[in-house]
Design a protein around this motif. Structure first.
Motif, PDB file in Angstrom:
ATOM      1  N   GLY A   1      46.611 -21.000  20.405  1.00  0.00           N
ATOM      2  CA  GLY A   1      46.939 -20.035  19.359  1.00  0.00           C
ATOM      3  C   GLY A   1      48.176 -20.425  18.582  1.00  0.00           C
ATOM      4  N   GLU A   2      48.399 -19.738  17.466  1.00  0.00           N
ATOM      5  CA  GLU A   2      49.567 -19.999  16.616  1.00  0.00           C
ATOM      6  C   GLU A   2      50.877 -19.870  17.380  1.00  0.00           C
ATOM      7  OE1 GLU A   2      49.179 -18.899  12.030  1.00  0.00           O
ATOM      8  OE2 GLU A   2      48.824 -17.172  13.328  1.00  0.00           O
ATOM      9  N   GLU A   3      50.904 -18.958  18.361  1.00  0.00           N
ATOM     10  CA  GLU A   3      52.133 -18.721  19.126  1.00  0.00           C
ATOM     11  C   GLU A   3      52.311 -19.728  20.256  1.00  0.00           C
ATOM     12  OE1 GLU A   3      48.978 -17.165  21.516  1.00  0.00           O
ATOM     13  OE2 GLU A   3      49.340 -17.050  19.379  1.00  0.00           O
ATOM     14  N   LYS A   4      51.461 -20.783  20.276  1.00  0.00           N
ATOM     15  CA  LYS A   4      51.538 -21.913  21.223  1.00  0.00           C
ATOM     16  C   LYS A   4      51.155 -21.539  22.655  1.00  0.00           C
ATOM     17  CE  LYS A   4      53.044 -24.714  18.010  1.00  0.00           C
ATOM     18  NZ  LYS A   4      52.205 -24.581  16.861  1.00  0.00           N
ATOM     19  N   ASN A   5      50.281 -20.547  22.799  1.00  0.00           N
ATOM     20  CA  ASN A   5      49.713 -20.209  24.102  1.00  0.00           C
ATOM     21  C   ASN A   5      48.244 -20.614  24.117  1.00  0.00           C
ATOM     22  OD1 ASN A   5      52.013 -19.030  25.294  1.00  0.00           O
ATOM     23  ND2 ASN A   5      51.624 -17.126  24.197  1.00  0.00           N
ATOM     24  N   TYR A   6      47.782 -21.027  25.292  1.00  0.00           N
ATOM     25  CA  TYR A   6      46.384 -21.412  25.462  1.00  0.00           C
ATOM     26  C   TYR A   6      45.573 -20.235  26.001  1.00  0.00           C
ATOM     27  CZ  TYR A   6      47.409 -26.385  24.865  1.00  0.00           C
ATOM     28  OH  TYR A   6      47.773 -27.613  24.360  1.00  0.00           O
ATOM     29  N   TYR A   7      44.323 -20.154  25.541  1.00  0.00           N
ATOM     30  CA  TYR A   7      43.393 -19.128  25.996  1.00  0.00           C
ATOM     31  C   TYR A   7      42.026 -19.762  26.224  1.00  0.00           C
ATOM     32  CZ  TYR A   7      46.963 -16.062  24.113  1.00  0.00           C
ATOM     33  OH  TYR A   7      48.162 -15.438  23.850  1.00  0.00           O
ATOM     34  N   LYS A   8      41.334 -19.256  27.224  1.00  0.00           N
ATOM     35  CA  LYS A   8      39.998 -19.762  27.528  1.00  0.00           C
ATOM     36  C   LYS A   8      38.981 -18.652  27.290  1.00  0.00           C
ATOM     37  CE  LYS A   8      38.990 -20.539  31.829  1.00  0.00           C
ATOM     38  NZ  LYS A   8      38.861 -21.117  33.174  1.00  0.00           N
ATOM     39  N   PHE A   9      37.834 -19.038  26.715  1.00  0.00           N
ATOM     40  CA  PHE A   9      36.733 -18.115  26.433  1.00  0.00           C
ATOM     41  C   PHE A   9      35.433 -18.716  26.949  1.00  0.00           C
ATOM     42  CE2 PHE A   9      39.862 -17.558  23.117  1.00  0.00           C
ATOM     43  CZ  PHE A   9      39.912 -16.200  22.898  1.00  0.00           C
ATOM     44  N   ARG A  10      34.468 -17.866  27.221  1.00  0.00           N
ATOM     45  CA  ARG A  10      33.085 -18.292  27.461  1.00  0.00           C
ATOM     46  C   ARG A  10      32.310 -17.920  26.201  1.00  0.00           C
ATOM     47  NH1 ARG A  10      29.759 -19.773  31.978  1.00  0.00           N
ATOM     48  NH2 ARG A  10      31.780 -20.498  32.711  1.00  0.00           N
ATOM     49  N   TRP A  11      31.678 -18.902  25.574  1.00  0.00           N
ATOM     50  CA  TRP A  11      30.957 -18.705  24.309  1.00  0.00           C
ATOM     51  C   TRP A  11      29.477 -18.939  24.589  1.00  0.00           C
ATOM     52  CZ3 TRP A  11      34.938 -18.493  20.497  1.00  0.00           C
ATOM     53  CH2 TRP A  11      34.522 -18.203  19.192  1.00  0.00           C
ATOM     54  N   ILE A  12      28.632 -17.961  24.291  1.00  0.00           N
ATOM     55  CA  ILE A  12      27.197 -18.058  24.562  1.00  0.00           C
ATOM     56  C   ILE A  12      26.418 -18.016  23.245  1.00  0.00           C
ATOM     57  CG2 ILE A  12      25.216 -17.035  25.772  1.00  0.00           C
ATOM     58  CD1 ILE A  12      27.442 -17.884  27.691  1.00  0.00           C
ATOM     59  N   VAL A  13      25.522 -18.986  23.083  1.00  0.00           N
ATOM     60  CA  VAL A  13      24.627 -18.981  21.928  1.00  0.00           C
ATOM     61  C   VAL A  13      23.184 -19.013  22.426  1.00  0.00           C
ATOM     62  CG1 VAL A  13      26.254 -20.021  20.305  1.00  0.00           C
ATOM     63  CG2 VAL A  13      24.776 -21.488  21.639  1.00  0.00           C
ATOM     64  N   GLU A  14      22.316 -18.365  21.678  1.00  0.00           N
ATOM     65  CA  GLU A  14      20.898 -18.332  22.034  1.00  0.00           C
ATOM     66  C   GLU A  14      20.059 -18.646  20.804  1.00  0.00           C
ATOM     67  OE1 GLU A  14      19.615 -14.771  24.070  1.00  0.00           O
ATOM     68  OE2 GLU A  14      21.525 -14.634  25.144  1.00  0.00           O
ATOM     69  N   LYS A  15      18.901 -19.221  21.047  1.00  0.00           N
ATOM     70  CA  LYS A  15      17.972 -19.494  19.959  1.00  0.00           C
ATOM     71  C   LYS A  15      17.235 -18.205  19.613  1.00  0.00           C
ATOM     72  CE  LYS A  15      15.854 -23.452  19.671  1.00  0.00           C
ATOM     73  NZ  LYS A  15      14.907 -24.555  19.873  1.00  0.00           N
ATOM     74  N   TYR A  16      17.260 -17.871  18.341  1.00  0.00           N
ATOM     75  CA  TYR A  16      16.576 -16.664  17.858  1.00  0.00           C
ATOM     76  C   TYR A  16      15.084 -16.964  17.807  1.00  0.00           C
ATOM     77  CZ  TYR A  16      15.807 -12.443  15.109  1.00  0.00           C
ATOM     78  OH  TYR A  16      15.398 -11.206  14.673  1.00  0.00           O
ATOM     79  N   GLU A  17      14.290 -16.140  18.481  1.00  0.00           N
ATOM     80  CA  GLU A  17      12.871 -16.442  18.617  1.00  0.00           C
ATOM     81  C   GLU A  17      11.961 -15.325  18.119  1.00  0.00           C
ATOM     82  OE1 GLU A  17      12.666 -17.644  22.721  1.00  0.00           O
ATOM     83  OE2 GLU A  17      13.275 -19.678  22.215  1.00  0.00           O
ATOM     84  N   LEU A  18      12.423 -14.562  17.142  1.00  0.00           N
ATOM     85  CA  LEU A  18      11.593 -13.539  16.516  1.00  0.00           C
ATOM     86  C   LEU A  18      11.247 -13.985  15.099  1.00  0.00           C
ATOM     87  CD1 LEU A  18      13.514 -10.329  17.675  1.00  0.00           C
ATOM     88  CD2 LEU A  18      11.446 -11.313  18.671  1.00  0.00           C
ATOM     89  N   ASP A  19      10.216 -13.424  14.548  1.00  0.00           N
ATOM     90  CA  ASP A  19       9.824 -13.769  13.188  1.00  0.00           C
ATOM     91  C   ASP A  19      10.944 -13.444  12.211  1.00  0.00           C
ATOM     92  OD1 ASP A  19       7.314 -14.676  13.935  1.00  0.00           O
ATOM     93  OD2 ASP A  19       6.363 -12.727  13.644  1.00  0.00           O
ATOM     94  N   GLY A  20      10.970 -14.187  11.128  1.00  0.00           N
ATOM     95  CA  GLY A  20      11.949 -13.955  10.078  1.00  0.00           C
ATOM     96  C   GLY A  20      12.725 -15.219   9.761  1.00  0.00           C
ATOM     97  N   PRO A  21      13.662 -15.124   8.852  1.00  0.00           N
ATOM     98  CA  PRO A  21      14.401 -16.305   8.396  1.00  0.00           C
ATOM     99  C   PRO A  21      15.305 -16.940   9.457  1.00  0.00           C
ATOM    100  CG  PRO A  21      15.314 -14.310   7.424  1.00  0.00           C
ATOM    101  CD  PRO A  21      14.058 -13.912   8.138  1.00  0.00           C
ATOM    102  N   LEU A  22      15.657 -16.199  10.495  1.00  0.00           N
ATOM    103  CA  LEU A  22      16.522 -16.748  11.555  1.00  0.00           C
ATOM    104  C   LEU A  22      15.724 -17.395  12.688  1.00  0.00           C
ATOM    105  CD1 LEU A  22      19.193 -13.907  11.825  1.00  0.00           C
ATOM    106  CD2 LEU A  22      19.440 -16.136  10.705  1.00  0.00           C
ATOM    107  N   ASN A  23      14.411 -17.318  12.634  1.00  0.00           N
ATOM    108  CA  ASN A  23      13.572 -17.880  13.698  1.00  0.00           C
ATOM    109  C   ASN A  23      13.916 -19.354  13.925  1.00  0.00           C
ATOM    110  OD1 ASN A  23      11.569 -18.085  15.658  1.00  0.00           O
ATOM    111  ND2 ASN A  23      10.035 -18.657  14.160  1.00  0.00           N
ATOM    112  N   GLY A  24      14.250 -19.694  15.169  1.00  0.00           N
ATOM    113  CA  GLY A  24      14.592 -21.070  15.532  1.00  0.00           C
ATOM    114  C   GLY A  24      16.051 -21.433  15.358  1.00  0.00           C
ATOM    115  N   CYS A  25      16.857 -20.506  14.850  1.00  0.00           N
ATOM    116  CA  CYS A  25      18.290 -20.769  14.654  1.00  0.00           C
ATOM    117  C   CYS A  25      19.075 -20.400  15.911  1.00  0.00           C
ATOM    118  CB  CYS A  25      18.832 -19.948  13.482  1.00  0.00           C
ATOM    119  SG  CYS A  25      18.140 -20.383  11.881  1.00  0.00           S
TER     120      CYS A  25
END
Length: 153
Positions: A113-137
């Motif tokens: 961060g800007e204040e020079k401290n470290y932080y850890k996160f868990r980031w989860i992404v999933e493939k969108y699998e429903l009809d529509g423009p986001l399908n496969g994203c």
């Protein structure tokens, strides 16, 4: 070779937009690239205008995540809260793949961060699998609360 071509396409998309425009999800963007796009946006949150990084992050939020976080204006408030503000205009980040399947990917993200401290996160992404423009994203379904790792000094 396919991975090299994929990263070349990502590089062209990413550098061409230069955050003057928000990158839109598409099937060619890989899960780790989604996380990188979001983190780069947050790192440059106010360039070229205020909260463009938050808008970029919102663009890759999964619809079920958007239901939880609310509309964009509420999402901006969430990211400006004590829980997540260290992501805004952060100095550096590192992404480590934890697990990937055909439909889900998990990453350990460390942010300085800007204040020079470290932080850890868990980031989860999933493939969108429903009809529509986001399908496969690939889209973000969750980001954990930060875990403080202490000062870099």
């Amino acid at each position: 070779m396919t991975k090299l071509i994929s990263y070349f396409i990502f590089f062209i998309i990413f550098t061409t937009n230069s955050f003057s425009e928000v990158i839109k999800p598409n099937k060619k963007i890989k899960p780790d690239q989604v996380v990188e796009i979001q983190l780069k946006g947050l790192m440059n949150n106010d360039n070229p205008y205020t909260d463009i990084g938050i808008e970029q992050t919102w663009e890759f939020a999964h619809p079920k995540n958007k239901k939880f976080t609310g509309p964009l204006e509420k999402f901006k408030i969430l990211l400006n809260s004590d829980s997540y503000k260290m992501l805004l205009n952060h100095v550096d980040h590192n992404i480590i793949e934890v697990k990937t399947t055909d439909s889900m990917a998990a990453y350990e993200v460390t942010v300085l961060g800007e204040e020079k401290n470290y932080y850890k996160f868990r980031w989860i992404v999933e493939k969108y699998e429903l009809d529509g423009p986001l399908n496969g994203c690939w889209l973000t379904t969750g980001v954990s609360q930060p875990v403080s790792l202490g000062s870099s000094i």
